[in-house]
Design a protein around this motif. Structure first.
Motif, short mmCIF file in Angstrom:
data_model
loop_
_atom_site.label_atom_id
_atom_site.label_comp_id
_atom_site.label_asym_id
_atom_site.label_seq_id
_atom_site.Cartn_x
_atom_site.Cartn_y
_atom_site.Cartn_z
N GLY A 34 42.57 13.41 60.93
CA GLY A 34 43.20 12.11 61.19
C GLY A 34 42.19 11.01 61.46
O GLY A 34 42.40 10.16 62.31
N GLU A 35 41.08 11.01 60.69
CA GLU A 35 40.02 10.04 60.89
C GLU A 35 39.68 9.32 59.59
O GLU A 35 39.76 9.90 58.51
CB GLU A 35 38.74 10.73 61.39
CG GLU A 35 38.89 11.42 62.71
CD GLU A 35 37.66 12.24 63.07
OE1 GLU A 35 37.53 12.54 64.26
OE2 GLU A 35 36.85 12.58 62.19
N ILE A 36 39.26 8.08 59.72
CA ILE A 36 38.74 7.34 58.57
C ILE A 36 37.29 7.76 58.39
O ILE A 36 36.49 7.63 59.31
CB ILE A 36 38.84 5.82 58.78
CG1 ILE A 36 40.29 5.39 58.90
CG2 ILE A 36 38.16 5.09 57.63
CD1 ILE A 36 40.47 3.92 59.24
N ARG A 37 36.95 8.27 57.20
CA ARG A 37 35.57 8.67 56.92
C ARG A 37 34.75 7.54 56.33
O ARG A 37 33.54 7.46 56.54
CB ARG A 37 35.53 9.86 55.97
CG ARG A 37 36.07 11.13 56.58
CD ARG A 37 35.80 12.33 55.73
NE ARG A 37 36.46 12.21 54.43
CZ ARG A 37 36.70 13.23 53.62
NH1 ARG A 37 36.32 14.44 53.95
NH2 ARG A 37 37.31 13.04 52.47
N ALA A 38 35.40 6.66 55.54
CA ALA A 38 34.65 5.58 54.90
C ALA A 38 35.58 4.43 54.53
O ALA A 38 36.79 4.62 54.35
CB ALA A 38 33.96 6.10 53.64
N LEU A 39 34.98 3.25 54.41
CA LEU A 39 35.68 2.08 53.88
C LEU A 39 35.23 1.92 52.43
O LEU A 39 34.08 2.17 52.10
CB LEU A 39 35.29 0.82 54.66
CG LEU A 39 35.50 0.83 56.17
CD1 LEU A 39 34.99 -0.47 56.77
CD2 LEU A 39 36.95 1.05 56.51
N ILE A 59 31.33 2.84 52.21
CA ILE A 59 30.66 2.60 53.47
C ILE A 59 31.13 3.65 54.48
O ILE A 59 32.28 3.62 54.92
CB ILE A 59 30.95 1.18 53.99
CG1 ILE A 59 30.51 0.17 52.94
CG2 ILE A 59 30.25 0.96 55.32
CD1 ILE A 59 31.06 -1.21 53.13
N LYS A 60 30.25 4.58 54.80
CA LYS A 60 30.58 5.64 55.74
C LYS A 60 30.86 5.03 57.12
O LYS A 60 30.27 4.02 57.50
CB LYS A 60 29.44 6.65 55.85
CG LYS A 60 29.21 7.40 54.58
CD LYS A 60 28.04 8.35 54.74
CE LYS A 60 27.72 9.01 53.42
NZ LYS A 60 26.51 9.84 53.51
N TRP A 61 31.75 5.68 57.85
CA TRP A 61 32.14 5.16 59.17
C TRP A 61 30.92 5.00 60.07
O TRP A 61 30.83 4.06 60.85
CB TRP A 61 33.19 6.07 59.80
CG TRP A 61 33.81 5.46 61.00
CD1 TRP A 61 33.53 5.74 62.30
CD2 TRP A 61 34.79 4.42 61.02
NE1 TRP A 61 34.29 4.95 63.13
CE2 TRP A 61 35.07 4.12 62.36
CE3 TRP A 61 35.46 3.70 60.01
CZ2 TRP A 61 35.99 3.16 62.75
CZ3 TRP A 61 36.38 2.73 60.40
CH2 TRP A 61 36.64 2.47 61.75
N ASP A 62 29.95 5.90 59.94
CA ASP A 62 28.75 5.84 60.77
C ASP A 62 27.86 4.64 60.44
O ASP A 62 27.00 4.26 61.25
CB ASP A 62 27.91 7.12 60.62
CG ASP A 62 28.60 8.33 61.21
OD1 ASP A 62 29.51 8.17 62.05
OD2 ASP A 62 28.25 9.46 60.83
N LEU A 73 30.52 -5.75 60.32
CA LEU A 73 29.09 -5.68 60.07
C LEU A 73 28.70 -4.24 59.78
O LEU A 73 29.09 -3.33 60.52
CB LEU A 73 28.30 -6.18 61.28
CG LEU A 73 28.55 -7.63 61.69
CD1 LEU A 73 27.76 -7.97 62.94
CD2 LEU A 73 28.20 -8.58 60.56
N VAL A 74 27.97 -4.05 58.69
CA VAL A 74 27.55 -2.70 58.29
C VAL A 74 26.04 -2.68 58.09
O VAL A 74 25.42 -3.70 57.79
CB VAL A 74 28.27 -2.23 57.01
CG1 VAL A 74 29.78 -2.18 57.23
CG2 VAL A 74 27.95 -3.09 55.82
N ASP A 75 25.46 -1.50 58.26
CA ASP A 75 24.03 -1.30 58.04
C ASP A 75 23.91 -0.39 56.83
O ASP A 75 23.96 0.83 56.95
CB ASP A 75 23.39 -0.67 59.27
CG ASP A 75 21.88 -0.61 59.19
OD1 ASP A 75 21.32 -1.08 58.18
OD2 ASP A 75 21.27 -0.10 60.13
N LEU A 76 23.78 -1.00 55.65
CA LEU A 76 23.86 -0.28 54.39
C LEU A 76 22.63 -0.58 53.54
O LEU A 76 22.33 -1.73 53.27
CB LEU A 76 25.12 -0.71 53.65
CG LEU A 76 25.58 0.08 52.47
CD1 LEU A 76 25.96 1.50 52.87
CD2 LEU A 76 26.78 -0.59 51.83
N VAL A 77 21.92 0.46 53.15
CA VAL A 77 20.78 0.31 52.24
C VAL A 77 21.31 0.47 50.83
O VAL A 77 21.84 1.51 50.46
CB VAL A 77 19.68 1.35 52.52
CG1 VAL A 77 18.55 1.22 51.52
CG2 VAL A 77 19.17 1.23 53.95
#
Length: 83
Positions: A34-39, A59-62, A73-77
């Motif tokens: 029951g969790e969102i893993r990614a957007l 975009i992974k939840w982490d 805000l996301v930290d995505l390379v």
């Protein structure tokens, strides 16, 4: 609590380069836990999220740094981007 429709109204910004990635179109959900893993945000040059050659941003939840009142805000390379 935030609903999925509220998340879809927030623009996604990458803190690596300040680039506006777009708006959330879909979610990758773990039904068992029951969790969102990614957007999922449509890649650039996609019309209505369907037509275009670019791949979607997954975009992974982490990788989410902060969910604000109007942006996410996301930290995505991002590698291999087309200009």
């Amino acid at each position: 609590m935030i609903t999925s429709s509220e998340l879809k109204k927030r623009e996604v910004i990458n803190i690596q380069d300040g680039k506006r990635l777009g708006f959330v179109q879909d979610f990758d959900i773990d039904l068992y836990h029951g969790e969102i893993r990614a957007l999922i945000v449509p890649g650039p040059n996609k019309l209505l999220g369907f037509f275009g050659k670019d791949k979607d941003y997954i975009i992974k939840w982490d990788d989410i740094v902060k969910i604000g009142s109007d942006v996410i805000l996301v930290d995505l390379v991002i590698t291999g981007e087309r200009n």
